[in-house]
Design a protein around this motif. Structure first.
Motif, PDB file in Angstrom:
ATOM      1  N   VAL A  13       0.838  -1.200   0.000  1.00 40.09           N
ATOM      2  CA  VAL A  13       0.000   0.000   0.000  1.00 40.09           C
ATOM      3  C   VAL A  13       0.871   1.247   0.000  1.00 40.09           C
ATOM      4  N   PHE A  14       1.919   1.246   0.815  1.00 42.24           N
ATOM      5  CA  PHE A  14       2.823   2.394   0.881  1.00 42.24           C
ATOM      6  C   PHE A  14       3.490   2.633  -0.470  1.00 42.24           C
ATOM      7  N   ALA A  15       3.950   1.555  -1.130  1.00 38.31           N
ATOM      8  CA  ALA A  15       4.622   1.686  -2.426  1.00 38.31           C
ATOM      9  C   ALA A  15       3.670   2.217  -3.491  1.00 38.31           C
ATOM     10  N   VAL A  16       2.431   1.704  -3.506  1.00 42.68           N
ATOM     11  CA  VAL A  16       1.451   2.137  -4.505  1.00 42.68           C
ATOM     12  C   VAL A  16       1.102   3.611  -4.311  1.00 42.68           C
ATOM     13  N   LEU A  17       0.839   4.010  -3.066  1.00 45.46           N
ATOM     14  CA  LEU A  17       0.502   5.412  -2.793  1.00 45.46           C
ATOM     15  C   LEU A  17       1.662   6.338  -3.117  1.00 45.46           C
ATOM     16  N   LEU A  18       2.878   5.885  -2.830  1.00 45.52           N
ATOM     17  CA  LEU A  18       4.050   6.690  -3.156  1.00 45.52           C
ATOM     18  C   LEU A  18       4.200   6.866  -4.670  1.00 45.52           C
ATOM     19  N   LEU A  19       3.913   5.799  -5.408  1.00 43.07           N
ATOM     20  CA  LEU A  19       3.985   5.865  -6.873  1.00 43.07           C
ATOM     21  C   LEU A  19       2.921   6.809  -7.424  1.00 43.07           C
ATOM     22  N   VAL A  20       1.703   6.717  -6.875  1.00 40.26           N
ATOM     23  CA  VAL A  20       0.613   7.595  -7.319  1.00 40.26           C
ATOM     24  C   VAL A  20       0.975   9.054  -7.071  1.00 40.26           C
ATOM     25  N   LEU A  21       1.511   9.312  -5.893  1.00 41.18           N
ATOM     26  CA  LEU A  21       1.879  10.685  -5.553  1.00 41.18           C
ATOM     27  C   LEU A  21       3.028  11.179  -6.431  1.00 41.18           C
ATOM     28  N   TRP A  22       3.974  10.311  -6.728  1.00 39.53           N
ATOM     29  CA  TRP A  22       5.121  10.681  -7.556  1.00 39.53           C
ATOM     30  C   TRP A  22       4.684  11.001  -8.989  1.00 39.53           C
ATOM     31  N   ILE A  23       3.675  10.281  -9.487  1.00 37.17           N
ATOM     32  CA  ILE A  23       3.180  10.522 -10.847  1.00 37.17           C
ATOM     33  C   ILE A  23       2.281  11.752 -10.890  1.00 37.17           C
ATOM     34  N   ALA A  24       1.362  11.848  -9.924  1.00 32.40           N
ATOM     35  CA  ALA A  24       0.353  12.909  -9.976  1.00 32.40           C
ATOM     36  C   ALA A  24       0.853  14.240  -9.425  1.00 32.40           C
ATOM     37  N   ARG A  25       1.528  14.220  -8.279  1.00 28.54           N
ATOM     38  CA  ARG A  25       1.968  15.461  -7.649  1.00 28.54           C
ATOM     39  C   ARG A  25       3.388  15.280  -7.094  1.00 28.54           C
ATOM     40  N   PRO A  26       4.388  15.228  -7.952  1.00 29.65           N
ATOM     41  CA  PRO A  26       5.756  15.003  -7.463  1.00 29.65           C
ATOM     42  C   PRO A  26       6.247  16.101  -6.518  1.00 29.65           C
ATOM     43  N   ASN A  27       5.684  17.299  -6.639  1.00 28.20           N
ATOM     44  CA  ASN A  27       6.111  18.381  -5.748  1.00 28.20           C
ATOM     45  C   ASN A  27       5.711  18.131  -4.295  1.00 28.20           C
ATOM     46  N   MET A  28       4.715  17.257  -4.087  1.00 29.06           N
ATOM     47  CA  MET A  28       4.289  16.936  -2.728  1.00 29.06           C
ATOM     48  C   MET A  28       5.294  16.055  -1.995  1.00 29.06           C
ATOM     49  N   LEU A  29       6.230  15.464  -2.732  1.00 30.19           N
ATOM     50  CA  LEU A  29       7.227  14.603  -2.116  1.00 30.19           C
ATOM     51  C   LEU A  29       8.395  15.397  -1.539  1.00 30.19           C
ATOM     52  N   ASN A  30       8.272  16.684  -1.524  1.00 29.07           N
ATOM     53  CA  ASN A  30       9.269  17.528  -0.885  1.00 29.07           C
ATOM     54  C   ASN A  30       9.402  17.142   0.593  1.00 29.07           C
ATOM     55  N   PRO A  31      10.629  16.944   1.097  1.00 28.04           N
ATOM     56  CA  PRO A  31      10.805  16.508   2.493  1.00 28.04           C
ATOM     57  C   PRO A  31      10.110  17.399   3.513  1.00 28.04           C
ATOM     58  N   ASN A  32      10.094  18.692   3.270  1.00 27.51           N
ATOM     59  CA  ASN A  32       9.430  19.595   4.219  1.00 27.51           C
ATOM     60  C   ASN A  32       7.927  19.368   4.240  1.00 27.51           C
ATOM     61  N   VAL A  33       7.338  19.169   3.047  1.00 24.13           N
ATOM     62  CA  VAL A  33       5.890  18.927   2.971  1.00 24.13           C
ATOM     63  C   VAL A  33       5.538  17.588   3.608  1.00 24.13           C
ATOM     64  N   MET A  34       6.281  16.544   3.237  1.00 22.99           N
ATOM     65  CA  MET A  34       6.006  15.223   3.795  1.00 22.99           C
ATOM     66  C   MET A  34       6.240  15.202   5.298  1.00 22.99           C
ATOM     67  N   GLY A  35       7.223  15.976   5.761  1.00 15.31           N
ATOM     68  CA  GLY A  35       7.493  16.021   7.193  1.00 15.31           C
ATOM     69  C   GLY A  35       6.308  16.546   7.984  1.00 15.31           C
ATOM     70  N   ILE A  36       5.584  17.494   7.400  1.00 15.01           N
ATOM     71  CA  ILE A  36       4.403  18.045   8.072  1.00 15.01           C
ATOM     72  C   ILE A  36       3.331  16.976   8.230  1.00 15.01           C
ATOM     73  N   PHE A  37       3.063  16.222   7.158  1.00 13.16           N
ATOM     74  CA  PHE A  37       2.027  15.192   7.213  1.00 13.16           C
ATOM     75  C   PHE A  37       2.434  14.042   8.128  1.00 13.16           C
ATOM     76  N   VAL A  38       3.688  13.608   8.023  1.00 11.72           N
ATOM     77  CA  VAL A  38       4.145  12.492   8.859  1.00 11.72           C
ATOM     78  C   VAL A  38       4.152  12.893  10.328  1.00 11.72           C
ATOM     79  N   ARG A  39       4.523  14.145  10.615  1.00  7.49           N
ATOM     80  CA  ARG A  39       4.542  14.600  12.004  1.00  7.49           C
ATOM     81  C   ARG A  39       3.151  14.524  12.625  1.00  7.49           C
ATOM     82  N   GLN A  40       2.123  14.785  11.825  1.00 12.29           N
ATOM     83  CA  GLN A  40       0.756  14.706  12.335  1.00 12.29           C
ATOM     84  C   GLN A  40       0.345  13.280  12.693  1.00 12.29           C
TER      85      GLN A  40
END
Length: 308
Positions: A13-40
């Protein structure tokens, strides 16, 4: 095929969602952006550590939401004006340990239903907060909580580093200690563990006590993250904790699984929220997606059981 089925669904599930995000919105994979979501997701991740422990001894804990709510109210209500950070930490851990110990004694010694006991305890704690607060949000959380929560070590948020460190310690604890072997034995077969000399009741009691401790830690992080008092905070986390734990390979009533599968189960939910938010999916859609993912995991476990 058997090797494929033995891998917890959380990784796929993690790999599929990561692939979807990388294809659709690669800018969301920015470490600062992901850090905000993961911190929550850190409070959920810490609560999952307790949940996987009790589920591995064929039990369950649904009282974590009540523990989080009570601790949040205690910190934000002003009952202890001028109290230090150390006082609040000790108080939160004491509340979590007390609730966990009670759950463990009822389940492990009195042989009561874990679902009924922990659900009832959670409801009682929520009722206490509702009574004390008259249904109104209490006050603000002392600023020292937000100050610590918002710190970073390099580019990584401190809560995320803390979560990873606690997960690693939990993994070592279960794999390198006698208690970890007891947990595995009880999970594989309660009867066989009993006749092998494993203290089954004591193992279950300690597992629930540690789950209460993790709930207390999760409450501290959750309170720091929202920085205000609430009469609803944390109530959805126990169900999400069960879902992430199952997604990570720890199946209720089977006693299997490790720590890192549920860890990636929590990360999968974090990525799911990012993907759903990116595509403009509202809250009902997110709930449906969570349910479908858990259903898929259950189907995979059923297939694996038949193949073995």
């Amino acid at each position: 095929m058997r090797r494929f089925l033995r891998i917890p669904p959380a990784y796929y599930v993690f790999a599929v969602l990561l692939l979807v995000l990388w294809i659709a919105r690669p800018n969301m994979l920015n470490p600062n952006v992901m850090g905000i979501f993961v911190r929550q997701m850190v409070p959920l991740g810490i609560l999952v550590l307790g949940q996987l422990l009790v589920m591995r001894v064929r039990s369950i804990d649904l009282s974590g939401g009540g523990v989080i709510l009570l601790i949040n109210y205690t910190i934000s209500s002003g009952v202890f004006p001028g109290a230090s950070m150390t006082f609040f930490i000790v108080l939160a851990l004491a509340i979590g340990l007390a609730v966990g110990l009670f759950n463990g004694l009822m389940v492990g010694v009195r042989r009561a239903s874990a679902v009924i006991v922990t659900l009832a305890v959670g409801i009682v704690l929520v009722g206490i907060v509702q009574y004390l607060s008259s249904g109104k949000p209490p006050g603000d959380v002392p600023g020292m909580f937000a100050d610590i929560y918002n710190t970073k070590l390099g580019s990584l948020p401190t809560p995320v580093i803390f979560w990873v460190a606690v997960s690693a310690a939990m993994s070592l604890f279960l794999s390198r200690t006698v208690f970890g072997r007891y947990v595995t034995s009880v999970g594989e077969s309660v009867q066989a563990a009993h006749f092998s000399g494993v203290p089954v009741a004591r193992t279950v009691v300690l597992a629930h006590t540690l789950a209460g401790l993790f709930a207390g830690v999760a409450a501290l992080v959750q309170t720091a993250s929202i920085a205000v008092g609430s009469v609803r905070v944390g109530l959805d986390l126990p169900i999400l904790a069960v879902a992430a734990t199952i997604l990570g390979g720890v199946v209720f009533g089977r006693g299997e699984g490790g720590v890192w599968g549920p860890f990636f189960g929590v990360l999968s939910f974090a990525l799911l929220f990012v993907v759903m938010t990116t595509f403009g999916v509202d809250e009902p859609g997110k709930l449906i997606a969570q349910g479908l993912i858990i259903l898929l995991a259950a189907i995979l476990y059923g297939i694996r059981s038949r193949s073995t």
